[in-house]
Design an enzyme around this catalytic site. Structure first.
Site, short mmCIF file in Angstrom:
data_model
loop_
_atom_site.label_atom_id
_atom_site.label_comp_id
_atom_site.label_asym_id
_atom_site.label_seq_id
_atom_site.Cartn_x
_atom_site.Cartn_y
_atom_site.Cartn_z
N ASP A 294 5.07 -6.11 2.71
CA ASP A 294 6.15 -5.64 1.84
C ASP A 294 6.83 -6.88 1.25
OD1 ASP A 294 8.57 -4.65 0.82
OD2 ASP A 294 8.71 -3.12 2.39
N TYR B 201 14.26 3.19 -13.26
CA TYR B 201 13.11 2.27 -13.27
C TYR B 201 13.39 1.10 -14.20
CZ TYR B 201 8.63 0.34 -14.86
OH TYR B 201 7.62 -0.51 -15.23
N PHE C 79 3.14 -8.43 -9.66
CA PHE C 79 3.01 -7.07 -10.21
C PHE C 79 3.75 -6.03 -9.36
CE2 PHE C 79 -1.06 -9.00 -11.65
CZ PHE C 79 -1.08 -8.62 -12.99
N SER D 165 16.07 -1.23 -12.96
CA SER D 165 15.66 -2.09 -11.84
C SER D 165 14.75 -3.21 -12.33
CB SER D 165 14.99 -1.25 -10.74
OG SER D 165 13.76 -0.72 -11.19
N LYS D 166 13.89 -2.92 -13.30
CA LYS D 166 13.03 -3.99 -13.86
C LYS D 166 13.90 -4.99 -14.64
CE LYS D 166 9.12 -4.43 -13.75
NZ LYS D 166 8.19 -5.08 -12.77
N GLY E 33 17.26 11.45 -20.06
CA GLY E 33 17.33 10.05 -20.53
C GLY E 33 16.04 9.57 -21.14
N HIS E 34 15.23 10.50 -21.67
CA HIS E 34 13.89 10.17 -22.15
C HIS E 34 13.94 9.27 -23.40
CE1 HIS E 34 9.68 12.11 -23.13
NE2 HIS E 34 9.63 10.80 -22.94
N LEU F 16 0.83 -1.21 0.00
CA LEU F 16 0.00 0.00 0.00
C LEU F 16 0.86 1.26 0.00
CD1 LEU F 16 -2.99 -0.92 2.35
CD2 LEU F 16 -2.75 -1.28 -0.10
N THR G 124 8.22 -4.96 -18.20
CA THR G 124 7.94 -3.85 -19.10
C THR G 124 8.81 -3.89 -20.33
OG1 THR G 124 8.23 -1.45 -19.27
CG2 THR G 124 9.51 -2.53 -17.59
N ASP G 125 8.36 -3.24 -21.40
CA ASP G 125 9.20 -3.12 -22.61
C ASP G 125 10.34 -2.11 -22.40
OD1 ASP G 125 7.72 -0.75 -22.62
OD2 ASP G 125 7.00 -0.96 -24.68
N GLU G 126 10.27 -1.33 -21.30
CA GLU G 126 11.29 -0.29 -21.10
C GLU G 126 12.67 -0.89 -20.85
OE1 GLU G 126 10.07 3.16 -18.92
OE2 GLU G 126 7.96 2.75 -19.28
P1 NAD Z 1 1.44 0.78 -9.80
O1 NAD Z 1 2.54 1.68 -9.39
O2 NAD Z 1 0.10 1.36 -10.11
O3 NAD Z 1 1.17 -0.31 -8.62
C1 NAD Z 1 2.21 -0.96 -7.97
C2 NAD Z 1 1.64 -1.63 -6.71
O4 NAD Z 1 2.73 -2.31 -6.05
C3 NAD Z 1 1.04 -0.64 -5.70
O5 NAD Z 1 -0.21 -1.11 -5.24
C4 NAD Z 1 2.05 -0.64 -4.56
O6 NAD Z 1 1.47 -0.39 -3.29
C5 NAD Z 1 2.65 -2.03 -4.65
N1 NAD Z 1 4.00 -2.10 -4.08
C6 NAD Z 1 5.03 -1.24 -4.32
N2 NAD Z 1 6.10 -1.61 -3.58
C7 NAD Z 1 5.75 -2.74 -2.92
C8 NAD Z 1 6.43 -3.59 -2.00
N3 NAD Z 1 7.69 -3.36 -1.64
N4 NAD Z 1 5.76 -4.66 -1.52
C9 NAD Z 1 4.47 -4.91 -1.87
N5 NAD Z 1 3.77 -4.12 -2.70
C10 NAD Z 1 4.41 -3.04 -3.22
O7 NAD Z 1 2.00 -0.09 -10.98
P2 NAD Z 1 1.28 -0.72 -12.26
O8 NAD Z 1 1.23 0.30 -13.33
O9 NAD Z 1 0.03 -1.37 -11.82
O10 NAD Z 1 2.35 -1.80 -12.69
C11 NAD Z 1 2.28 -3.15 -12.20
C12 NAD Z 1 3.43 -3.95 -12.80
O11 NAD Z 1 3.33 -3.93 -14.23
C13 NAD Z 1 4.81 -3.39 -12.47
O12 NAD Z 1 5.68 -4.46 -12.21
C14 NAD Z 1 5.23 -2.64 -13.73
O13 NAD Z 1 6.63 -2.64 -13.89
C15 NAD Z 1 4.55 -3.49 -14.80
N6 NAD Z 1 4.20 -2.76 -16.04
C16 NAD Z 1 3.47 -1.61 -15.98
C17 NAD Z 1 3.13 -0.97 -17.17
C18 NAD Z 1 2.31 0.31 -17.17
O14 NAD Z 1 2.17 0.93 -18.23
N7 NAD Z 1 1.72 0.72 -16.05
C19 NAD Z 1 3.54 -1.49 -18.40
C20 NAD Z 1 4.29 -2.68 -18.40
C21 NAD Z 1 4.60 -3.30 -17.21
P1 TYD Z 2 4.57 7.85 -18.57
O1 TYD Z 2 3.08 7.75 -18.47
O2 TYD Z 2 5.32 8.41 -17.42
O3 TYD Z 2 5.10 6.41 -19.00
P2 TYD Z 2 6.60 5.93 -19.40
O4 TYD Z 2 7.57 7.01 -19.15
O5 TYD Z 2 6.77 4.77 -18.50
O6 TYD Z 2 6.51 5.57 -20.86
O7 TYD Z 2 4.92 8.75 -19.83
C1 TYD Z 2 4.50 8.40 -21.14
C2 TYD Z 2 5.13 9.38 -22.09
O8 TYD Z 2 4.57 10.69 -21.83
C3 TYD Z 2 6.63 9.53 -21.91
O9 TYD Z 2 7.22 9.74 -23.21
C4 TYD Z 2 6.78 10.78 -21.06
C5 TYD Z 2 5.60 11.62 -21.49
N1 TYD Z 2 5.02 12.52 -20.46
C6 TYD Z 2 4.84 13.87 -20.76
O10 TYD Z 2 5.18 14.36 -21.85
N2 TYD Z 2 4.28 14.68 -19.79
C7 TYD Z 2 3.91 14.19 -18.56
O11 TYD Z 2 3.43 14.98 -17.70
C8 TYD Z 2 4.10 12.80 -18.29
C9 TYD Z 2 3.71 12.22 -16.96
C10 TYD Z 2 4.66 11.99 -19.27
#
Ligand code: NAD
Ligand code: TYD
Length: 354
Positions: free
Chosen positions: A60, A161, A82, A164-165, A294-295, A36, A135-137
């Site tokens: 945690d 980020y 997740f 670390s992934k 680093g965008h 949380l 993630t694809d990142e």
């Molecule tokens: P999010 O940040 O919305 O949610 C992450 C959740 O993990 C939160 O509920 C948080 O409380 C919990 N959490 C964080 N640290 C924790 C810990 N130490 N122990 C237990 N719980 C913990 O993230 P999301 O967007 O739902 O992403 C979920 C997963 O999918 C991640 O692993 C992310 O790398 C991956 N992912 C996300 C996207 C995206 O576009 N959002 C795309 C590809 C992959």
């Molecule tokens: P984001 O949602 O942070 O996802 P990620 O960086 O993981 O791809 O950002 C998506 C794209 O949008 C990224 O190229 C950064 C850009 N961005 C903005 O231009 N303005 C913003 O305020 C945010 C949050 C992201």
């Protein structure tokens, strides 16, 4: 009754995954393990707790003792992982949490799961799965004419980020090759949809457009992302969990590449249509701000393996998914207000928003 254990089930994708999973009355129960953090959805958790198949534990993933106890009591047949720190901008300002949760946390989970897995009988051990959601990142940035990332793409992470992934992906891989733990890894492109914390591009732009606030676009706005509606991602995770081959990785993407500027224009037009503004188009709120360090310029996924091997294709186009998403945020403004706390406003001030 069989269980699956989901980490991060209170976050954006985890909430959608758990909710979608429990729609099936025959589905296994869910043990939802989440620390949380600011990103978690307490409201959705409250509604899930009306379902007796859902058990929540505020834990945690870095806490080995707590994980050992949960696994011993709940005895899940699978773990879907997740939990992570996920916002690139936060990883630039405060990378330590990303190292702790994404690397040390994944390692701790792997160790706890490996110890539990060894206690299972032969059949249960073979059937067990740990699915790591990534993630694809991790693959870095594509050139303008490059093909989308396949599962053979080289790891080249550029943000704390993504690094670390990437480290967590490598640990998961090593646990398959070294210990035979039956793991699966998915690498997905940018998600959007209900319950995404309004620090990410799409929900931030919807919230700001509605509030008449500036829409901060980093750099020239021509960075490209491959957008996937969250329910399509959740279905892909279910498919890989059910039918994926242990040790394999699966790339998940929407085939919806858009520049950030195209995304923000589309959001402005939908908000204008659904909530007309006497002052004119919300496009007037667009504000170009200094670029993110680093965008990455471009992400795109080749999801061919998932389509050919498991028959998965996305069901939403970007247009249909974005319309649903804007409508959801318009209908759930109280949720946005409740999660947009002082902590969040503080962090935005340090970022690139005007
Ligand atoms: P999010 O940040 O919305 O949610 C992450 C959740 O993990 C939160 O509920 C948080 O409380 C919990 N959490 C964080 N640290 C924790 C810990 N130490 N122990 C237990 N719980 C913990 O993230 P999301 O967007 O739902 O992403 C979920 C997963 O999918 C991640 O692993 C992310 O790398 C991956 N992912 C996300 C996207 C995206 O576009 N959002 C795309 C590809 C992959
Ligand atoms: P984001 O949602 O942070 O996802 P990620 O960086 O993981 O791809 O950002 C998506 C794209 O949008 C990224 O190229 C950064 C850009 N961005 C903005 O231009 N303005 C913003 O305020 C945010 C949050 C992201």
């Amino acid at each position: 009754m069989a269980n699956i254990l989901v980490t991060g089930g209170a976050g954006f994708i985890g909430t959608n995954f758990v909710t979608d999973w429990l729609v099936d009355p025959q589905a296994d129960g869910v043990v939802n393990v989440d620390k949380l953090t600011y990103a978690a959805n307490l409201h959705t958790l409250a509604s899930l707790d009306r379902d007796e198949r859902h058990v929540f534990s505020r834990t945690d993933i870095c806490d080995r003792q707590a994980l050992d106890a949960l696994l011993a009591i709940q005895r899940p047949r699978a773990v879907v992982h997740f939990a992570a720190e996920t916002h690139v901008d936060r990883s630039i300002h405060e990378p330590a949490n990303f190292i702790e949760t994404n690397i040390v946390g994944t390692f701790t989970l792997l160790e706890a799961v490996r110890a539990y897995w060894l206690t299972l009988d032969r059949g249960a051990r073979q059937a067990f799965r740990l699915l790591h959601v990534s993630t694809d990142e991790v693959f870095g940035s594509l050139g303008p004419d490059d093909a989308g990332f396949s599962e053979a793409a080289v790891y080249a992470p550029n943000s704390p980020y993504a690094a670390s992934k990437a480290a967590s992906d490598h640990l998961v891989r090593a646990y398959f090759h070294t210990y035979g733990l039956p793991v699966l890894t998915t690498n997905c492109s940018n998600n959007y949809g209900p319950y995404q914390f309004p620090e990410k591009l799409i929900p931030l732009m919807i919230a700001n457009a509605l509030a008449g606030k500036p829409l901060p676009i980093y750099g020239d706005g021509l960075n490209r992302r491959d957008w996937l509606y969250v329910a399509d991602h959740c279905r892909a995770v279910r498919d890989v969990l059910a039918r994926g081959v242990p040790g394999e990785t699966y790339n998940i993407g929407g085939g919806n590449e858009r520049t950030n500027l195209e995304v923000v224009h589309a959001i402005c037009d939908l908000v204008d249509e659904m909530r007309p503004d006497a002052q004119g188009s919300r496009r007037r709120l667009i504000a170009f701000v200094p670029d993110r360090p680093g965008h990455d310029r471009r992400y795109a996924i080749d999801a061919g393996k998932l389509a050919h091997e498991l028959g998965w294709v996305p069901s939403e186009t970007f247009e249909s998914g974005l319309r649903k998403t804007v409508q959801w945020y318009l209908n759930n403004q109280a949720w946005v207000a409740s999660v947009t706390s002082g902590e969040y406003r503080h962090s935005i001030g340090r970022d690139y928003a005007t």
